[in-house]
Each structure stands twice: as structure tokens, then as C-alpha cells.
Design a protein around this motif. Structure first.
Motif, PDB file in Angstrom:
ATOM      1  N   SER A  46       0.811  -1.213   0.000  1.00 37.93           N
ATOM      2  CA  SER A  46       0.000   0.000   0.000  1.00 37.93           C
ATOM      3  C   SER A  46       0.847   1.267   0.000  1.00 37.93           C
ATOM      4  O   SER A  46       0.349   2.347  -0.348  1.00 37.93           O
ATOM      5  CB  SER A  46      -0.933   0.026   1.217  1.00 37.93           C
ATOM      6  N   LYS A  77      -8.351  -5.737  -0.904  1.00 32.49           N
ATOM      7  CA  LYS A  77      -7.855  -4.899  -1.998  1.00 32.49           C
ATOM      8  C   LYS A  77      -8.820  -3.740  -2.235  1.00 32.49           C
ATOM      9  O   LYS A  77     -10.025  -3.882  -2.122  1.00 32.49           O
ATOM     10  CB  LYS A  77      -7.730  -5.755  -3.263  1.00 32.49           C
ATOM     11  N   SER A  78      -8.254  -2.580  -2.567  1.00 29.81           N
ATOM     12  CA  SER A  78      -9.080  -1.423  -2.915  1.00 29.81           C
ATOM     13  C   SER A  78      -8.376  -0.605  -3.983  1.00 29.81           C
ATOM     14  O   SER A  78      -7.144  -0.590  -4.058  1.00 29.81           O
ATOM     15  CB  SER A  78      -9.359  -0.553  -1.679  1.00 29.81           C
ATOM     16  N   PHE A 108     -12.999   4.775  -4.912  1.00 26.46           N
ATOM     17  CA  PHE A 108     -14.159   4.882  -4.028  1.00 26.46           C
ATOM     18  C   PHE A 108     -15.171   5.861  -4.606  1.00 26.46           C
ATOM     19  O   PHE A 108     -14.819   6.818  -5.308  1.00 26.46           O
ATOM     20  CB  PHE A 108     -13.715   5.374  -2.646  1.00 26.46           C
ATOM     21  N   GLU A 121     -16.031   1.078  -2.123  1.00 26.37           N
ATOM     22  CA  GLU A 121     -15.200   0.676  -3.247  1.00 26.37           C
ATOM     23  C   GLU A 121     -16.109   0.474  -4.454  1.00 26.37           C
ATOM     24  O   GLU A 121     -17.135  -0.190  -4.358  1.00 26.37           O
ATOM     25  CB  GLU A 121     -14.467  -0.630  -2.909  1.00 26.37           C
ATOM     26  N   TYR A 142     -17.868  -4.597  -0.206  1.00 30.55           N
ATOM     27  CA  TYR A 142     -17.160  -4.999   1.005  1.00 30.55           C
ATOM     28  C   TYR A 142     -18.067  -5.701   2.012  1.00 30.55           C
ATOM     29  O   TYR A 142     -17.611  -6.582   2.751  1.00 30.55           O
ATOM     30  CB  TYR A 142     -16.494  -3.778   1.646  1.00 30.55           C
ATOM     31  N   VAL A 175      -5.279  -4.339   4.800  1.00 28.83           N
ATOM     32  CA  VAL A 175      -5.601  -3.302   3.814  1.00 28.83           C
ATOM     33  C   VAL A 175      -4.513  -3.278   2.751  1.00 28.83           C
ATOM     34  O   VAL A 175      -3.320  -3.183   3.071  1.00 28.83           O
ATOM     35  CB  VAL A 175      -5.712  -1.926   4.496  1.00 28.83           C
ATOM     36  N   TYR A 225      -4.165  -1.059  -0.562  1.00 27.04           N
ATOM     37  CA  TYR A 225      -4.655  -0.019  -1.473  1.00 27.04           C
ATOM     38  C   TYR A 225      -3.750   0.080  -2.692  1.00 27.04           C
ATOM     39  O   TYR A 225      -2.526   0.161  -2.568  1.00 27.04           O
ATOM     40  CB  TYR A 225      -4.723   1.322  -0.753  1.00 27.04           C
ATOM     41  N   THR A 271      -9.786   2.890   2.966  1.00 22.93           N
ATOM     42  CA  THR A 271     -10.036   1.443   2.991  1.00 22.93           C
ATOM     43  C   THR A 271     -10.275   0.960   4.415  1.00 22.93           C
ATOM     44  O   THR A 271     -11.163   0.132   4.674  1.00 22.93           O
ATOM     45  CB  THR A 271      -8.857   0.684   2.370  1.00 22.93           C
ATOM     46  N   ARG A 272      -9.483   1.465   5.349  1.00 21.19           N
ATOM     47  CA  ARG A 272      -9.682   1.104   6.757  1.00 21.19           C
ATOM     48  C   ARG A 272     -11.074   1.501   7.224  1.00 21.19           C
ATOM     49  O   ARG A 272     -11.783   0.708   7.861  1.00 21.19           O
ATOM     50  CB  ARG A 272      -8.613   1.784   7.623  1.00 21.19           C
TER      51      ARG A 272
END
Length: 336
Positions: free
Chosen positions: A59, A275-276, A279, A285, A290, A308, A310, A324-325
Motif C-alpha cells: 500500500s 484490496k481497494s 471509491f 469501493e 465490502y 488493507v 490499497y 479502505t480502513r
């Protein structure tokens, strides 16, 4: 919270009894506060998710490679963003390929491995973080058809098993590149993984395979490999997003159903990767549900770390990690 114990000495017995009574009432009130609010209208304490939060070092790969961030600052960064677990990425500690550039293998010396272990442990201790796993790349393909080349790749991973043990990790993550023929790939993968997992078994380390492109993103085939390996310390690391089996250059031309894939891989999972990329205005996402993903994870009985990872381009890495968190915590509240 630590309580201070006060000893009162008084010549008046009544005063002593009164104080004891007050202390008992206070103790009762404190105990009640652990289960329900004392006053009407006081908010309920926020429920914790069924999983713990870790950060995949990938990330911050742009911070490291493009902005000059020392990879050993990983623990400090992860702590400041609200994580408690660390998922290291081997290739971020040595960008160039040494000695075996033709085969795209990063060669790490014994001294380099010792530095990696010692400094990573020092930083994790300093910031109160937990080392979880090391994601291994560029150490050779474990599903090659050539037996000698496959075993050379297996042996290249031994030093990372040793490093994981020295760091208190539970696993290493490997890739299953090699043959593109499904039947051959399964046979090669089983052989390579059994050999590596046998070595890792003596070190109390798991060998995990991520759906990471190619035939490893065909979850049914990867689940078949896990069943045929049949070792307790060989499992999967399901990633919410890596289900492209074949990329046509301008986009994926063979995409495995991500929800079906995670469901098929979870019975073997010892880690999970959230995974992201991008947004929407609500913080969701755009390509991955999710809530649905976390429901699959929870239904499988998993209660470990969710990492996480990203990889987006719109938000910078810190913004994407935080987004993401927050999405994971928000989605967890909607899981039954």
C-alpha cells in the motif's frame, strides 16, 4: 485502568464504615459500566469488528519507490494510521535484480537478510506492532515444469521462511507462477508447495498462496491444489481483487467471479487481503462490495487479521489506506 488503593486510618469507626460503603458503591458502578451505560442517553460503546486490522506494505510502495520513504518506517506509518499488524513485502527492500537478472530473481545476501530481520523487529517492538507475514516476490516460479528450476525456486524461499520465524510471523505468502496448462500447473504447484511447506513445517511457518494472476486466480484450481497438498501449514491468502486470470493488455479478458472465488478459498485461509482501488462519494469501493465480502469471510469462521492493500490512482496512498480502513469498519457493522 489501574485503581489506586487508599488506606484510611481513622479513630472513628463510623467514618471508616462510611468510606468502605462509598468504595463498594463505586466498585459496583464501575463494574456496571463494563456492560451497559449508567445514565440514560449515554452512547453505547462502539462494537469491535470480528477481525483485526493489518496493513500490507504494498500500500505504500509508491512512497518507498518514488518518494524515498525508508521501508523500515513501515511500522511507524502503520501505527499512526490505526493498524496493529504488519504484512511485509520482500521486493520493497531491494529493488534491483542481482546475479540472476535473466530469470528476474532478486538475490539477497545473508547480511541483507540479517539487516531486514533485525531492523524490522526493532521497529515493530518500538511501535508495539505485530509481525504477521512476509509477501515474497521475485524468488523464482514454484509451478515451473522443469523440476530442477522448480526446486531452485523452492530453495530460494527457504531464507524467507527462516526470516519469518525470526520475526515471529505466522506465514510467508508465495506466488504460483509457471505452467499455463491447468493440469500441469496443478501437478507442479502441488509438488512445489509440498516441498516448501515441508521445510516450513519444521520452522512452524505457514506457506500461503494468494490469488495473484494467472491460474492462481482460478479459485477452483487453487482450492484443488490446497486439497491435494493436504498439509496443515499450507493455505491461502484470499485477495478481494486479484481475480484476473488473463489480461489482454488493455484490460482483463478472463475474469473469475470474485465472490465465488473468495468463498472457495476461505476454507484454506490463514490471512485475508482487502484490496481497494477507487471509491465513490459514499466511501464505498466502486468494484467490490465490502459487505458481501466480509459476510463471506465471517461465514467461513475467520476471525484473524484483514489486511488493507490499497492500489488506487485517484487518492494518494495515505488517503487510500485511511479510506479502505474506514470502509472495512463501516462494512463490518452491516455484517450479520
Amino acid at each position: 485502568m489501574k485503581r489506586r488503593n487508599f488506606i484510611y486510618r481513622s479513630s472513628q469507626a463510623g467514618m471508616a464504615l462510611a468510606l468502605l460503603g462509598m468504595a463498594a458503591c463505586k466498585e459496583k458502578s464501575n463494574n456496571m459500566m463494563t456492560t451497559e451505560p449508567e445514565a440514560a442517553g449515554e452512547p453505547e460503546p462502539e462494537a469491535l469488528p470480528f477481525f483485526k486490522l493489518s496493513l500490507a506494505q504494498w500500500s505504500i510502495h509508491k512512497m518507498i519507490r518514488e518518494e524515498g520513504l525508508d521501508p523500515f518506517e513501515f511500522a511507524a506509518k502503520a501505527k499512526s494510521w490505526g493498524f496493529s499488524g504488519l504484512e511485509y513485502v520482500s521486493q520493497l527492500y531491494k529493488e534491483e535484480l542481482d546475479d540472476d537478472a535473466a530469470n528476474k530473481i532478486q538475490m539477497f545476501t545473508e547480511a541483507e537478510m540479517q539487516t531486514f530481520v533485525e531492523r524490522s523487529n526493532e521497529e515493530a517492538r518500538k511501535h508495539g506492532m505485530q509481525n504477521l507475514l512476509i509477501m515474497i516476490d521475485d524468488q523464482g516460479d514454484l509451478a515451473l515444469t522443469d523440476k530442477a528450476a522448480r526446486m531452485a525456486a523452492v530453495e530460494n524461499h527457504y531464507k524467507w521462511v527462516d526470516a519469518a520465524q525470526a520475526m515471529g510471523c505466522h506465514s510467508i505468502r508465495v506466488n504460483l507462477s509457471g505452467s499455463t496448462d491447468p493440469d500441469t500447473w496443478v501437478a507442479n504447484s502441488v509438488d512445489g508447495l509440498k516441498s516448501l511447506a515441508t521445510y516450513a513445517q519444521g520452522k512452524n511457518i505457514n506457506v500461503l498462496v494468494e490469488n495473484h494472476g494467472g491460474l492462481s486466480s482460478n479459485a477452483a484450481l487453487l482450492a484443488q491444489v490446497m486439497q491435494e497438498v493436504g498439509m496443515d501449514n499450507c493455505g491461502t491468502l484470499p485477495d478481494f481483487g486479484n481475480f484476473c486470470i488473463k489480461d489482454g493488455g488493455s484490460g482483463c479478458i478472463d475474469q473469475y467471479d470474485r465472490y465465488k472465488g473468495v468463498r472457495e478459498l476461505m476454507p484454506f485461509a490463514k490471512a485475508v487481503s482487502a484490496k481497494s482501488n477507487n471509491f465513490d462519494a459514499s466511501g464505498d469501493e466502486i468494484a467490490i462490495d465490502y459487505v458481501q465480502m466480509l459476510q463471506i469471510v465471517k461465514d467461513a469462521g475467520y476471525t484473524g487479521f484483514v489486511g488493507v492493500e490499497y492500489e488506487g490512482e485517484v487518492l494518494n496512498e495515505e488517503e487510500g489506506i485511511r479510506a479502505t480502513r474506514e470502509l472495512l469498519l463501516k462494512a463490518a457493522k452491516k455484517v450479520s
